[in-house]
Design an enzyme around this catalytic site. Structure first.
Site: not given
Ligand code: HEM
Length: 476
Positions: A58, A131, A334
């Site tokens: 993202h 999402n 996160y």
């Molecule tokens: C176990 C599964 C997942 C892991 C380990 C994971 C991990 C991460 C990490 C590390 C980030 C970056 C956070 C940052 O640097 O601020 C991120 C961003 C994000 N993830 Fe996940 N994620 C997973 C699954 C999902 C799922 C299922 C969704 C949707 C429902 C999702 C939606 C998002 C969104 C929207 C962001 C961006 C947030 C922003 O705008 O700063 N992720 N994710």
């Protein structure tokens, strides 16, 4: 043009006046630059540190400020304060994003779109990090780095390669539902305003009687849902088109709006799939609980959007995590990412700082910029400036039993919902889905292609047969 006397005097970061910002200090007119030129060195040294690690997923996104208005319809189901009263307003910050490619990648990619909302509530920040599609590829966090590696560019060529992700999907039948969403036109939203949002993972709401219910979130776009076909997306040459659309709509005063709805489920309810499996949708009715309006653009992208830190673990009393195996991994990942990406005091940054006052005994660390005057930085204590706990907010009692182990989600019907989704599409949507899949599958290994067609056939015979047929047509 501003008159010179109205302009502010330029200073170094130490606040000293800058007499000349155009010429380095040299030994003689044509001589070498001096090490004593603090102004030059500070300017260059700060410049080369302008970047921070981008989000590992993202990375590409756009944000906006706004507000959430509660309808008061959630109060029988959760004690969360910001949802109790009709008309109650809570400030929000939202970041939309694509997932796979880096910070300046095109916003026309076939990719889920992130839909992350931070509510600045009086009981602390509450984040729904969702999402634009209601399900995900996998249902256990331990597989997340693999699905992301398969979708990200090849480590040798640095180019995204369909062979890699179809290879992974051929070993991941639970992804069939998500694939059916993502390779349909829903996989390329027209822009960020014309898409819905979903929490995807299951949370738990707890009400005043201590009753627990599973909950799933839906953001319904008041602008409607509009997508781009593969051909339409290819014609868009502005790689910032979605960011630009959001920014310009808000500047014009056309404030985008979404209604927040929830689905609730009794944890005891018998259903033929696991309600904690995020590859599945529920059929429970949607209950509208509020609306969100985005009405203010960030003034500084880096400070407000790049440094924004959302986390599924940012919860308030009345909202708890479920045992959803994906969510459980996300609860850790996160904040861990943000401590690395932004530093240990990232929650002190203006965009992340809760509106609620923060008191605890955590102290110091890199970039501490509040002056904490409390001397009793331990607990318990008899001292006047010691803190106290809030026993009126206990963790809801959750029954657990069983043996420690590595279990798979064993109600594993990976295909019925993908079939139902396929059958719900119009003929035009089916043609686009089949074509989008076939143009990629025609070039992958025969074995992978056969397995993928068997998955689509398991979902719906017509789906599998038409993908196979379209591949044949494209190959001939
Ligand atoms: C176990 C599964 C997942 C892991 C380990 C994971 C991990 C991460 C990490 C590390 C980030 C970056 C956070 C940052 O640097 O601020 C991120 C961003 C994000 N993830 Fe996940 N994620 C997973 C699954 C999902 C799922 C299922 C969704 C949707 C429902 C999702 C939606 C998002 C969104 C929207 C962001 C961006 C947030 C922003 O705008 O700063 N992720 N994710």
């Amino acid at each position: 043009m501003e008159k010179d006397e109205e302009k502010k005097d330029m200073t170094t970061n130490q606040g000293a006046p800058v007499s000349n910002d155009q010429s380095s200090q040299t030994a003689g007119e044509a001589g070498p630059v001096l090490l004593q030129d603090y102004e030059l060195i500070e300017k260059l040294a700060h410049f080369v540190r302008e970047r921070i690690p981008e989000r590992v997923v993202h990375a590409r996104g756009a944000g906006a400020h706004g507000y959430f208005e509660s309808y008061g319809t959630a109060k029988d189901y959760t004690i969360a304060k910001f949802l109790q009263d009709k008309g109650k307003i809570t400030k929000v910050f939202v970041r939309f994003s694509t997932v796979i490619h880096s910070k300046h990648s095109p916003e026309t990619a076939r990719d889920p779109r992130g839909f992350a909302v931070k509510f600045y509530t009086e009981e602390g920040n509450y984040d729904i990090v969702g999402n634009n599609l209601p399900v995900f590829f996998i249902r256990d966090a331990i597989k997340f780095p693999d699905v992301i590696h398969a979708l990200t560019p090849d480590p040798a060529t640095n180019i995204q390669d369909p062979k890699r992700y179809w290879d992974f999907f051929s070993k991941t039948p639970e992804a069939t539902n998500m694939i059916t969403y993502l390779w349909s036109d829903l996989g390329i939203p027209k822009d960020y305003r014309h898409m819905n949002g979903f929490g995807v993972n299951t949370f738990v709401w707890v009400n005043a009687k201590g009753e627990r219910r599973y909950v799933k979130y839906h953001w319904v776009s008041k602008q409607g849902v509009e997508s781009l076909s593969r051909e339409e997306a290819a014609k868009i040459s502005d790689f910032n088109h979605a960011t630009r659309d959001l920014y310009e709509a808000i500047e014009r005063g056309e404030y985008p709006e979404w209604e927040l709805c929830v689905q609730l489920m009794d944890p005891e309810k018998e259903v033929d799939f696991d309600p904690l499996d995020d590859t599945k949708i529920w059929s429970e009715p949607l209950i509208p609980i509020g609306r969100m309006v985005l009405n203010r653009n960030p003034k500084n992208f880096f400070a407000e959007v790049e440094q924004a830190a959302f986390a599924p673990s940012a919860l308030v009393p009345g909202i708890e995590p479920s045992a959803d195996k994906m969510l459980q991994g996300r609860l850790f990942a996160y904040n861990d990412a943000q401590r690395y990406r932004l530093g240990p005091n990232y929650l002190n940054l203006p965009i992340n700082r809760p509106m609620a006052e923060v008191y605890n005994n955590q102290r110091d660390g890199s970039m501490t910029f509040d002056i904490n005057e409390k001397r009793t930085n331990y607990y318990p204590s008899n001292n006047k400036d010691a803190l106290k706990e809030s026993p009126e907010y206990p963790t809801a009692k959750t029954p657990v039993s069983g043996y420690v182990g590595r279990y798979s989600v064993n109600k594993g019907d990976d295909f019925s919902q993908a079939g139902a989704l396929y059958r719900s599409f119009s003929e035009k949507d089916k043609i686009h889905l089949i074509d989008n899949i076939a143009v990629e599958l025609k070039d992958v290994d025969e074995k992978v292609r056969k397995i993928m067609i068997s998955y689509f056939t398991n979902a719906d015979k017509d789906y599998g047969a038409r993908v196979a047929e379209r591949i044949k047509e494209l190959k001939s």
